[in-house]
Design an enzyme around this catalytic site. Sequence first.
Site, PDB file in Angstrom:
ATOM      1  CG  HIS A   1      -2.188  -0.877   1.289  1.00 42.96           C
ATOM      2  ND1 HIS A   1      -2.948  -1.305   0.206  1.00 42.96           N
ATOM      3  CD2 HIS A   1      -2.231  -1.633   2.260  1.00 42.96           C
ATOM      4  CE1 HIS A   1      -3.674  -2.297   0.671  1.00 42.96           C
ATOM      5  NE2 HIS A   1      -3.614  -2.552   1.655  1.00 42.96           N
TER       6      HIS A   1
ATOM      7  CG  ASP B   1      -3.311  -8.197   0.961  1.00 45.40           C
ATOM      8  OD1 ASP B   1      -2.529  -8.528   1.629  1.00 45.40           O
ATOM      9  OD2 ASP B   1      -4.461  -7.452   0.985  1.00 45.40           O
TER      10      ASP B   1
ATOM     11  CG  HIS C   1      -7.062  -4.945   1.965  1.00 42.96           C
ATOM     12  ND1 HIS C   1      -6.412  -5.898   2.954  1.00 42.96           N
ATOM     13  CD2 HIS C   1      -8.342  -4.836   2.561  1.00 42.96           C
ATOM     14  CE1 HIS C   1      -7.283  -6.110   4.030  1.00 42.96           C
ATOM     15  NE2 HIS C   1      -8.366  -5.417   3.652  1.00 42.96           N
TER      16      HIS C   1
END
Length: 368
Positions: free
Chosen positions: A142, A179, A181
């Site tokens: 991220h 993942d 996300h």
Amino acid sequence: MTTGFFWDERSMWHAGGNYAFTLPIGGLVQPMAAGGLPESPETKRRLVNLMNVTGLMREMDVRTAPEATTEDLLRVHPKNYLDTFKQMSDNGGGELGLRVPFARGGYELAALSAGLSIAAVDAVLTGNVQNAYALSRPPGHHCLPDFPNGFCLMANIAIAIEAAKAKGLIGRVAVLDWDVHHGNGTEAIFYDRDDVLTISFHQEGNYPLDTGALADRGKGAGTGYNINLPLPAGAGHTAYLHAMDHVAVPAIRDFAPDIIIIACGYDASAVDPLARMLATADTYRQMTLKIKNLAAELCDGKLVLVHEGGYSEAYVPFCAHAAVEALSGSDIVAADPFGQTFISRQPGERLDAFLIGEIDRMAKELAL
């Protein structure tokens, strides 16, 4: 050739600062539980413990690594970001971005996490090991160049890719992020480049809320080299394997990379508290096998798994153990304590049919 397993107990000591305690966390004071951070070290530490108990760890080439150097970090992150991070870290910790608190020494621990990824990629590219697993913590997918978020302080995979490129070890790289996300940081770093293919499978409308759209395909030279597959909540084993066969595998095969790197999160599991997916340990085993076989076909088996998210302390170790089993070709199996429960019957045939239809629709739109 063996599978390299890169980890360091020090990375388990990354914590969220004094969010939950008055105890001065950092230095030689080991955090209690997550130290106020939802991203707990126990998911990763319990993987190591499980591998030790089953004997799988004895089959690994276990290594640690030095911290990523400033030179390594500057290829991805600007100097002002690194300087601010280091100053805050030295002064007791804090929070730089969104949902990324850290304690004293957090800078060095993040650099260690990136260093583990660098070492894993280097070992595979130089033929030192056949493939590798980097138990990197804190995670990285991220993190934007100048803005950390979602528990990620440095962009581990991007840093490892740029380090390998600087050494002339690598040309084309495929990054598959499963993942739950969206891998927004990795996407952003390579969004305008055609030498890195980025693919993200993620739960639609989860985290981050404003990235990960199917239509986001890259820009400039990178147009067509970014693929997002936003999956509806409820996707399980059948849907994930269908997505692998009809999106990830054909896209990577067409790209023909020199190495494949997996941003390997386990938060699509059926018992994860931060998502609503229904994958099992065998899902991760089978996905790893598919990419391992593809790597053997395309790039002499060069494959690295870099640990990202996953928040069930009970189930992440079994999901990750299954992935390492497949990666290494081991006969040692950790029996899945959840897979033979109600989870094995979820989702039902009607939902699977809907999910497969959605994946096929998106694959057609992506022209895959």
